[in-house]
Write a protein that holds these residues in place. Structure first.
Motif, PDB file in Angstrom:
ATOM      1  N   HIS A   1       0.832  -1.215   0.000  1.00  4.69           N
ATOM      2  CA  HIS A   1       0.000   0.000   0.000  1.00  4.69           C
ATOM      3  C   HIS A   1       0.864   1.263   0.000  1.00  4.69           C
ATOM      4  O   HIS A   1       0.476   2.279  -0.594  1.00  4.69           O
ATOM      5  CB  HIS A   1      -0.937   0.000   1.205  1.00  4.69           C
ATOM      6  N   ILE A   2       2.046   1.199   0.645  1.00  3.62           N
ATOM      7  CA  ILE A   2       2.957   2.363   0.624  1.00  3.62           C
ATOM      8  C   ILE A   2       3.537   2.538  -0.781  1.00  3.62           C
ATOM      9  O   ILE A   2       3.651   3.670  -1.283  1.00  3.62           O
ATOM     10  CB  ILE A   2       4.097   2.185   1.654  1.00  3.62           C
ATOM     11  N   ARG A   3       3.886   1.424  -1.430  1.00  2.00           N
ATOM     12  CA  ARG A   3       4.389   1.508  -2.810  1.00  2.00           C
ATOM     13  C   ARG A   3       3.335   2.103  -3.732  1.00  2.00           C
ATOM     14  O   ARG A   3       3.643   2.937  -4.593  1.00  2.00           O
ATOM     15  CB  ARG A   3       4.799   0.116  -3.303  1.00  2.00           C
ATOM     16  N   GLN A   4       2.083   1.703  -3.538  1.00  2.00           N
ATOM     17  CA  GLN A   4       0.993   2.240  -4.363  1.00  2.00           C
ATOM     18  C   GLN A   4       0.835   3.744  -4.127  1.00  2.00           C
ATOM     19  O   GLN A   4       0.627   4.510  -5.076  1.00  2.00           O
ATOM     20  CB  GLN A   4      -0.307   1.507  -4.017  1.00  2.00           C
ATOM     21  N   PHE A   5       0.945   4.148  -2.871  1.00  2.00           N
ATOM     22  CA  PHE A   5       0.878   5.577  -2.534  1.00  2.00           C
ATOM     23  C   PHE A   5       2.006   6.345  -3.232  1.00  2.00           C
ATOM     24  O   PHE A   5       1.776   7.410  -3.819  1.00  2.00           O
ATOM     25  CB  PHE A   5       0.973   5.732  -1.011  1.00  2.00           C
ATOM     26  N   LEU A   6       3.219   5.787  -3.176  1.00  2.00           N
ATOM     27  CA  LEU A   6       4.369   6.467  -3.781  1.00  2.00           C
ATOM     28  C   LEU A   6       4.244   6.551  -5.304  1.00  2.00           C
ATOM     29  O   LEU A   6       4.686   7.533  -5.921  1.00  2.00           O
ATOM     30  CB  LEU A   6       5.655   5.747  -3.392  1.00  2.00           C
TER      31      LEU A   6
ATOM     32  N   ASN B   1      -4.312   9.210   2.772  1.00  2.57           N
ATOM     33  CA  ASN B   1      -5.291   9.173   1.687  1.00  2.57           C
ATOM     34  C   ASN B   1      -5.879  10.553   1.418  1.00  2.57           C
ATOM     35  O   ASN B   1      -5.980  10.991   0.270  1.00  2.57           O
ATOM     36  CB  ASN B   1      -6.417   8.198   2.034  1.00  2.57           C
ATOM     37  N   LEU B   2      -6.276  11.233   2.486  1.00  5.52           N
ATOM     38  CA  LEU B   2      -6.900  12.552   2.331  1.00  5.52           C
ATOM     39  C   LEU B   2      -5.893  13.576   1.832  1.00  5.52           C
ATOM     40  O   LEU B   2      -6.235  14.461   1.034  1.00  5.52           O
ATOM     41  CB  LEU B   2      -7.524  12.996   3.655  1.00  5.52           C
ATOM     42  N   TRP B   3      -4.647  13.475   2.306  1.00  8.27           N
ATOM     43  CA  TRP B   3      -3.617  14.398   1.827  1.00  8.27           C
ATOM     44  C   TRP B   3      -3.386  14.218   0.328  1.00  8.27           C
ATOM     45  O   TRP B   3      -3.313  15.187  -0.432  1.00  8.27           O
ATOM     46  CB  TRP B   3      -2.315  14.165   2.595  1.00  8.27           C
ATOM     47  N   LEU B   4      -3.285  12.956  -0.112  1.00  9.21           N
ATOM     48  CA  LEU B   4      -3.051  12.678  -1.526  1.00  9.21           C
ATOM     49  C   LEU B   4      -4.237  13.149  -2.370  1.00  9.21           C
ATOM     50  O   LEU B   4      -4.056  13.741  -3.437  1.00  9.21           O
ATOM     51  CB  LEU B   4      -2.827  11.175  -1.716  1.00  9.21           C
ATOM     52  N   LYS B   5      -5.452  12.898  -1.871  1.00  6.21           N
ATOM     53  CA  LYS B   5      -6.646  13.336  -2.603  1.00  6.21           C
ATOM     54  C   LYS B   5      -6.655  14.859  -2.752  1.00  6.21           C
ATOM     55  O   LYS B   5      -6.953  15.389  -3.834  1.00  6.21           O
ATOM     56  CB  LYS B   5      -7.901  12.873  -1.862  1.00  6.21           C
ATOM     57  N   ALA B   6      -6.312  15.562  -1.663  1.00  5.23           N
ATOM     58  CA  ALA B   6      -6.285  17.030  -1.716  1.00  5.23           C
ATOM     59  C   ALA B   6      -5.263  17.523  -2.730  1.00  5.23           C
ATOM     60  O   ALA B   6      -5.525  18.478  -3.483  1.00  5.23           O
ATOM     61  CB  ALA B   6      -5.981  17.590  -0.326  1.00  5.23           C
ATOM     62  N   LYS B   7      -4.087  16.891  -2.781  1.00  8.64           N
ATOM     63  CA  LYS B   7      -3.041  17.302  -3.710  1.00  8.64           C
ATOM     64  C   LYS B   7      -3.457  17.062  -5.156  1.00  8.64           C
ATOM     65  O   LYS B   7      -3.247  17.913  -6.032  1.00  8.64           O
ATOM     66  CB  LYS B   7      -1.742  16.555  -3.404  1.00  8.64           C
ATOM     67  N   ILE B   8      -4.026  15.892  -5.423  1.00  3.08           N
ATOM     68  CA  ILE B   8      -4.423  15.552  -6.789  1.00  3.08           C
ATOM     69  C   ILE B   8      -5.564  16.465  -7.265  1.00  3.08           C
ATOM     70  O   ILE B   8      -5.579  16.911  -8.416  1.00  3.08           O
ATOM     71  CB  ILE B   8      -4.830  14.070  -6.870  1.00  3.08           C
ATOM     72  N   GLU B   9      -6.503  16.753  -6.371  1.00  4.76           N
ATOM     73  CA  GLU B   9      -7.662  17.571  -6.734  1.00  4.76           C
ATOM     74  C   GLU B   9      -7.423  19.055  -6.497  1.00  4.76           C
ATOM     75  O   GLU B   9      -8.332  19.874  -6.698  1.00  4.76           O
ATOM     76  CB  GLU B   9      -8.887  17.096  -5.962  1.00  4.76           C
ATOM     77  N   ASN B  10      -6.199  19.405  -6.045  1.00  4.41           N
ATOM     78  CA  ASN B  10      -5.803  20.801  -5.842  1.00  4.41           C
ATOM     79  C   ASN B  10      -6.743  21.532  -4.876  1.00  4.41           C
ATOM     80  O   ASN B  10      -7.216  22.647  -5.144  1.00  4.41           O
ATOM     81  CB  ASN B  10      -5.743  21.546  -7.183  1.00  4.41           C
ATOM     82  N   ASN B  11      -7.011  20.880  -3.766  1.00  2.00           N
ATOM     83  CA  ASN B  11      -7.857  21.466  -2.727  1.00  2.00           C
ATOM     84  C   ASN B  11      -7.096  21.509  -1.406  1.00  2.00           C
ATOM     85  O   ASN B  11      -5.995  20.977  -1.274  1.00  2.00           O
ATOM     86  CB  ASN B  11      -9.142  20.649  -2.564  1.00  2.00           C
TER      87      ASN B  11
ATOM     88  N   VAL C   1       2.047   9.458  -5.937  1.00  2.00           N
ATOM     89  CA  VAL C   1       2.786  10.694  -5.658  1.00  2.00           C
ATOM     90  C   VAL C   1       3.758  10.992  -6.800  1.00  2.00           C
ATOM     91  O   VAL C   1       3.910  12.147  -7.220  1.00  2.00           O
ATOM     92  CB  VAL C   1       3.537  10.580  -4.311  1.00  2.00           C
ATOM     93  N   GLN C   2       4.422   9.951  -7.310  1.00  3.20           N
ATOM     94  CA  GLN C   2       5.355  10.116  -8.440  1.00  3.20           C
ATOM     95  C   GLN C   2       4.644  10.734  -9.650  1.00  3.20           C
ATOM     96  O   GLN C   2       5.140  11.689 -10.267  1.00  3.20           O
ATOM     97  CB  GLN C   2       5.934   8.758  -8.822  1.00  3.20           C
ATOM     98  N   LYS C   3       3.479  10.201  -9.988  1.00  2.47           N
ATOM     99  CA  LYS C   3       2.726  10.733 -11.123  1.00  2.47           C
ATOM    100  C   LYS C   3       2.318  12.180 -10.873  1.00  2.47           C
ATOM    101  O   LYS C   3       2.346  13.011 -11.799  1.00  2.47           O
ATOM    102  CB  LYS C   3       1.485   9.874 -11.376  1.00  2.47           C
ATOM    103  N   MET C   4       1.951  12.475  -9.626  1.00  2.28           N
ATOM    104  CA  MET C   4       1.564  13.844  -9.292  1.00  2.28           C
ATOM    105  C   MET C   4       2.745  14.796  -9.448  1.00  2.28           C
ATOM    106  O   MET C   4       2.620  15.893 -10.017  1.00  2.28           O
ATOM    107  CB  MET C   4       1.034  13.883  -7.854  1.00  2.28           C
ATOM    108  N   LEU C   5       3.930  14.376  -8.966  1.00  2.00           N
ATOM    109  CA  LEU C   5       5.123  15.221  -9.081  1.00  2.00           C
ATOM    110  C   LEU C   5       5.553  15.375 -10.544  1.00  2.00           C
ATOM    111  O   LEU C   5       6.109  16.415 -10.924  1.00  2.00           O
ATOM    112  CB  LEU C   5       6.265  14.621  -8.250  1.00  2.00           C
ATOM    113  N   ASP C   6       5.301  14.348 -11.347  1.00  2.00           N
ATOM    114  CA  ASP C   6       5.639  14.420 -12.773  1.00  2.00           C
ATOM    115  C   ASP C   6       4.578  15.169 -13.571  1.00  2.00           C
ATOM    116  O   ASP C   6       4.668  15.262 -14.807  1.00  2.00           O
ATOM    117  CB  ASP C   6       5.797  13.004 -13.351  1.00  2.00           C
ATOM    118  N   LYS C   7       3.561  15.685 -12.857  1.00  2.00           N
ATOM    119  CA  LYS C   7       2.489  16.492 -13.452  1.00  2.00           C
ATOM    120  C   LYS C   7       1.722  15.734 -14.526  1.00  2.00           C
ATOM    121  O   LYS C   7       1.332  16.301 -15.555  1.00  2.00           O
ATOM    122  CB  LYS C   7       3.055  17.809 -14.001  1.00  2.00           C
ATOM    123  N   LYS C   8       1.557  14.431 -14.287  1.00  2.00           N
ATOM    124  CA  LYS C   8       0.740  13.635 -15.193  1.00  2.00           C
ATOM    125  C   LYS C   8      -0.720  13.721 -14.766  1.00  2.00           C
ATOM    126  O   LYS C   8      -1.026  13.958 -13.594  1.00  2.00           O
ATOM    127  CB  LYS C   8       1.201  12.176 -15.166  1.00  2.00           C
ATOM    128  N   ARG C   9      -1.597  13.519 -15.708  1.00  2.00           N
ATOM    129  CA  ARG C   9      -3.024  13.519 -15.384  1.00  2.00           C
ATOM    130  C   ARG C   9      -3.326  12.255 -14.591  1.00  2.00           C
ATOM    131  O   ARG C   9      -3.001  11.148 -15.006  1.00  2.00           O
ATOM    132  CB  ARG C   9      -3.864  13.571 -16.652  1.00  2.00           C
TER     133      ARG C   9
END
Length: 485
Positions: free
Chosen positions: A420-425, A456-466, A428-436
């Motif tokens: 689950h940590i690998r899946q999270f990372l 989970n909530l932190w990642l959701k906020a980052k992806i959805e820019n909230n 995060v990698q895709k988010m940092l690479d600015k992929k959709r």
């Protein structure tokens, strides 16, 4: 031997130092360190440790050595420990006078028996006092210096103490029965209904005795029995209802304050677990008004848990400044254990990340690692470092940290458990690479309310820019309930 592993990990810092100084064999000390450094016990641990130090190889030999190591640790604790706990002091006196009696030095043994009796007065245990008085009587009967006056006095004290023990016996016996039934329920859950029925009758007997005897020790025993029964045989809402009733009873004028403080912390925690937030607000208001007259012992046992629960409540109730203030008060308390300080620091970091204060969170993490440098390589700490770096918009450094964390997970002996940590990372990698990327919840990352950093909530906020904290507040709103208690 899991008992040996548990014993080693139960030692206080000073006791560990004592064993390092006074352990009788260096080989045993090395094996002891092996148990101490192991993160968890498994059946292979014993074999791995003993194979390093002994050439003999048989199940009987290992069993003998494990028992010898346990005896060695217990001997050091008994002989050298400077524990000031009265019950432990009594055990040390008992060991000394029993050895003296065995060797025939009855006059010298009497000195230790008298000291044990003096210590016994502080812990108010009639049953233990009766045992020592009986040892006193038997030693006097063998001593060359005993007088009839002293012997008659001890006989009289034995009679009065025996009456007290007999008076308390039904209550104490019922409490023991309830404890064993609760333990049996965990070992044999298929018989839960039968255990519950028997336990209900025993609890009613305990309550009946308490109604007839308004004594602090009895009151405390009833409180502990009710909580044990409810935690074992009822759901969290029934436990919460019981704690509400106990808290109302504790408002009586002569109710022991120490027990009331225990009830407040249990009720606070239960209210957070059940979502009864209206109750928490009133409970905090009442408790804060009476906190000024706590004695030092009450402050040490009550305040850490109370302030932690208050901080968590105010964090979820959209009062970040007050949550931070309460966490500062927590970290200013003296006599906190290492585990408590680590937990409070992690709470504070979680609050600062939610408050969008990554620099303050980074400084707090540095303070934590300054006190607990062994945490530097923990995956959970590496995750926090990664999140703080991203929050500070340091993209390149974040990518480096992410790759290092991936490598650490890959090399970890628990790599399979960290999927689950690998899946999270990966996300995060895709988010940092600015992929959709579309947010997908990682179920294994979900935590209970005590863990305020919600990956989970932190990642959701980052992806959805909230704003991440808004997601936490929304999560908390879904937990709120109106309970009729």
């Amino acid at each position: 031997m899991q008992a040996l592993y548990n014993l080693v990990h139960s030692l206080a810092k000073e006791e560990k130092r004592l064993y390092n100084l006074h352990g009788r064999k260096s080989r045993f000390t090395q094996i002891y360190k092996g148990y101490l450094n192991a993160n968890e016990y498994n059946k292979q641990l014993d074999r791995q440790l003993y194979q390093k130090h002994f050439s003999s190889f048989s199940k009987a030999f290992y069993s003998m050595q494990k028992n010898a190591l346990m005896d060695d640790i217990l001997a050091v604790l008994l002989e050298y420990s400077n524990s000031s706990k009265d019950d432990f002091v009594i055990n040390r006196y008992k060991a000394k006078y029993e050895v003296l009696n065995y060797r025939g030095f009855h006059g010298q043994a009497l000195n230790y028996i008298r000291a044990a009796l003096d210590a016994c007065e502080k812990i108010k245990s009639p049953r233990l006092r009766l045992r020592i008085l009986e040892d006193y009587r038997d030693t006097l009967a063998q001593s060359d210096t005993a007088t009839w006056e002293e012997y008659a006095e001890i006989i009289s004290r034995i009679e009065s103490t025996s009456e007290m023990v007999a008076k308390n016996a039904p209550f104490e016996e019922n409490r023991k029965k309830l404890k064993v039934l609760a333990q049996s329920n965990g070992l044999n859950p298929e018989d839960s209904e039968e255990y519950k029925s028997i336990s209900q009758e025993i609890l009613e007997s305990i309550q009946t005795i308490a109604e007839q005897r308004d004594e602090p020790a009895i009151t405390e025993g009833v409180f502990e029995s009710e909580v044990l029964f409810s935690k074992t045989f009822e759901d969290k809402f029934a436990l919460h209802k019981r704690l509400v009733l106990l808290e109302k009873q504790s408002n009586k004028e002569h109710f022991p304050k120490d027990i009331r403080l225990q009830i407040i912390n249990l009720l606070m925690e239960s209210a957070l677990e059940c979502g009864d937030f209206l109750l928490i607000n009133g409970l905090i208001y009442k408790t804060n008004k009476s906190n000024g007259d706590l004695n030092p012992a009450q402050r040490a046992t009550f305040l850490p848990k109370y302030l932690e629960l208050c901080a968590l409540y105010h964090f979820y109730e959209n009062d970040l400044p007050l949550a931070q203030q309460e966490l500062r008060q927590l970290l200013d308390l003296s006599d906190l254990s290492h585990e408590q300080r680590v937990r409070y620091y992690l709470h504070k970091i979680g609050v600062l990340i939610a408050a969008n204060l990554p620099r303050s969170a980074s400084q707090t993490l540095e303070e934590l690692l300054g006190e607990a440098s062994s945490l530097k390589h923990e995956i959970s700490v590496k995750l926090i470092e990664l999140i703080i770096t991203i929050e500070m918009n340091q993209r390149e450094e974040a990518l480096v940290r992410l790759q290092r964390l991936r490598a650490q997970i890959r090399k970890s002996k628990d790599a399979r458990k960290l999927g689950h940590i690998r899946q999270f990372l990966e996300m995060v990698q895709k988010m940092l690479d600015k992929k959709r990327i579309t947010y997908q919840e990682i179920a294994a990352l979900n935590t209970d309310w005590m863990d305020i950093l919600k990956l989970n909530l932190w990642l959701k906020a980052k992806i959805e820019n909230n704003f991440y904290y808004n997601y936490i507040l929304d999560y908390w709103q879904t937990r709120k309930k109106i309970l009729n208690v």
